[in-house]
Design a protein around this motif. Structure first.
Motif, PDB file in Angstrom:
ATOM      1  N   HIS A  79       0.708  -1.198  -0.070  1.00  0.00           N
ATOM      2  CA  HIS A  79       0.133   0.030   0.012  1.00  0.00           C
ATOM      3  C   HIS A  79       0.814   1.287   0.034  1.00  0.00           C
ATOM      4  O   HIS A  79       1.874   1.349   0.770  1.00  0.00           O
ATOM      5  CB  HIS A  79      -1.007  -0.034   1.177  1.00  0.00           C
TER       6      HIS A  79
ATOM      7  N   TRP B 115       0.844   5.356   0.885  1.00  0.00           N
ATOM      8  CA  TRP B 115       0.081   6.231   1.709  1.00  0.00           C
ATOM      9  C   TRP B 115       0.023   7.567   1.002  1.00  0.00           C
ATOM     10  O   TRP B 115       0.989   7.943   0.321  1.00  0.00           O
ATOM     11  CB  TRP B 115       0.806   6.322   3.097  1.00  0.00           C
ATOM     12  N   ARG B 116      -0.985   8.283   1.384  1.00  0.00           N
ATOM     13  CA  ARG B 116      -1.043   9.647   0.894  1.00  0.00           C
ATOM     14  C   ARG B 116      -0.076  10.684   1.649  1.00  0.00           C
ATOM     15  O   ARG B 116       0.039  10.356   2.751  1.00  0.00           O
ATOM     16  CB  ARG B 116      -2.554  10.182   0.764  1.00  0.00           C
TER      17      ARG B 116
ATOM     18  N   ARG C 151       7.978   6.484  -1.707  1.00  0.00           N
ATOM     19  CA  ARG C 151       7.097   5.243  -1.506  1.00  0.00           C
ATOM     20  C   ARG C 151       7.817   4.129  -1.901  1.00  0.00           C
ATOM     21  O   ARG C 151       7.587   3.020  -2.617  1.00  0.00           O
ATOM     22  CB  ARG C 151       6.178   5.479  -2.775  1.00  0.00           C
TER      23      ARG C 151
ATOM     24  N   CYS D 192       7.323   1.009   2.604  1.00  0.00           N
ATOM     25  CA  CYS D 192       5.913   0.629   2.350  1.00  0.00           C
ATOM     26  C   CYS D 192       5.784  -0.951   3.053  1.00  0.00           C
ATOM     27  O   CYS D 192       4.441  -1.345   3.027  1.00  0.00           O
ATOM     28  CB  CYS D 192       5.469   0.539   0.974  1.00  0.00           C
TER      29      CYS D 192
ATOM     30  N   SER E  49       1.730   8.468  12.700  1.00  0.00           N
ATOM     31  CA  SER E  49       1.131   8.569  11.339  1.00  0.00           C
ATOM     32  C   SER E  49       1.942   8.353  10.111  1.00  0.00           C
ATOM     33  O   SER E  49       3.235   8.687  10.068  1.00  0.00           O
ATOM     34  CB  SER E  49       0.374   9.852  11.015  1.00  0.00           C
TER      35      SER E  49
ATOM     36  N   SER F  17       3.068   9.032   6.003  1.00  0.00           N
ATOM     37  CA  SER F  17       2.657   9.919   4.987  1.00  0.00           C
ATOM     38  C   SER F  17       3.958   9.707   3.805  1.00  0.00           C
ATOM     39  O   SER F  17       5.113   9.257   4.307  1.00  0.00           O
ATOM     40  CB  SER F  17       2.940  11.502   5.294  1.00  0.00           C
TER      41      SER F  17
END
Length: 257
Positions: free
Chosen positions: A43, A45-46, A131, A136, A150, A152
């Motif tokens: 995945h 992430w934004r 990324r 990831c 968190s 990002s």
């Protein structure tokens, strides 16, 4: 060339290069070195940090990997930097791009943050990276989540999306790595780069944090004052343009080995 054949008979640059190429005398183009593999199944992430201005240490970390050339092949420097203080809070240098090295750097960053906070939970902290598969993968993400951090990530594949990390990479390369011909080995590189990172954290001031050292800024709170000033330039049609430039100041220079 003109000394040998005269200006009227000397071949042009492109023709000269063609002759060299025909006889196998041209150096091969350098092979690009990539430390980011974002073509994976994990995945992505934004981006949560666009426009974010941290007001204390351990609110925003930026992570990145850069290569370090050695006589025995490339080493890879895994860095975690605090975006508020510009302090390198975790790093490792080895001969692999595996996530285990990135997790070692992350573990150092987590340990200092837990010590400062006095608790294992680090809610309110965001980890920002590209990324790449190292950031990831399941193990790295699980380590972040276990401390309430968190996640990002960059979205547009632009260096400015992770500007602080790129800036720290550049400082290490320009002031430590590129000042020498080549490290003898990864172990040698690790020793020298480690000394430079200690110098960087403890003695090298930054204009982006009020001309303080990262270790000093790391203990502060409040928005850091950037040491810039505006300078006037006369542009086209007599229009005056104002651009930010850095104030001249004397800073510590690393003496190396």
């Amino acid at each position: 060339m003109t000394d040998m054949y005269g200006r009227d008979y000397a071949m042009g640059r492109d023709r000269f290069y063609a002759v060299l190429r025909r006889h196998g005398l041209m150096l091969p183009p350098p092979k690009p070195r990539h430390t980011t593999n974002s073509n994976h199944r994990y995945h992505k992430w934004r981006n949560l940090v666009r426009g974010m201005v941290p007001t204390a240490a351990n609110q925003l970390w930026v992570a990145d990997i850069t290569y370090v050339p050695t006589a025995g092949g490339n080493g890879y420097l895994h860095l975690v930097t605090d975006a508020y203080s510009r302090k390198v809070v975790g790093w490792t240098l080895g001969d692999t791009l595996r996530a285990s090295s990135s997790m070692e750097a992350l573990g150092q960053a987590v340990a200092q943050a837990v010590e400062m906070a006095g608790r294992d939970g680090l809610g309110g902290l965001t980890h920002h990276s590209d990324r790449g598969v190292q950031y990831c993968c399941d193990d790295y993400v699980a380590m972040l989540k276990s401390h309430g951090i968190s996640i990002s990530m960059t979205e547009d594949h632009k260096p400015t999306d992770n500007a602080v990390a790129e800036r720290v990479n550049g400082i290490v390369k320009d002031e430590c790595v590129y000042r020498r011909r080549r490290f003898a080995s990864v172990e040698h590189a690790r020793e020298v780069v480690g000394r430079f990172i200690r110098f960087y954290n403890e003695r090298r001031p930054h204009m982006s944090i009020g001309y303080k050292t990262p270790s000093v800024a790391h203990m502060e709170r409040g928005v850091q004052r950037r040491v810039w000033k505006d300078k006037l330039y006369r542009g086209k049609d007599g229009v005056v343009e104002i651009k930010g430039v850095t104030l001249p100041a004397k800073r510590q220079v690393w003496a190396g080995e």
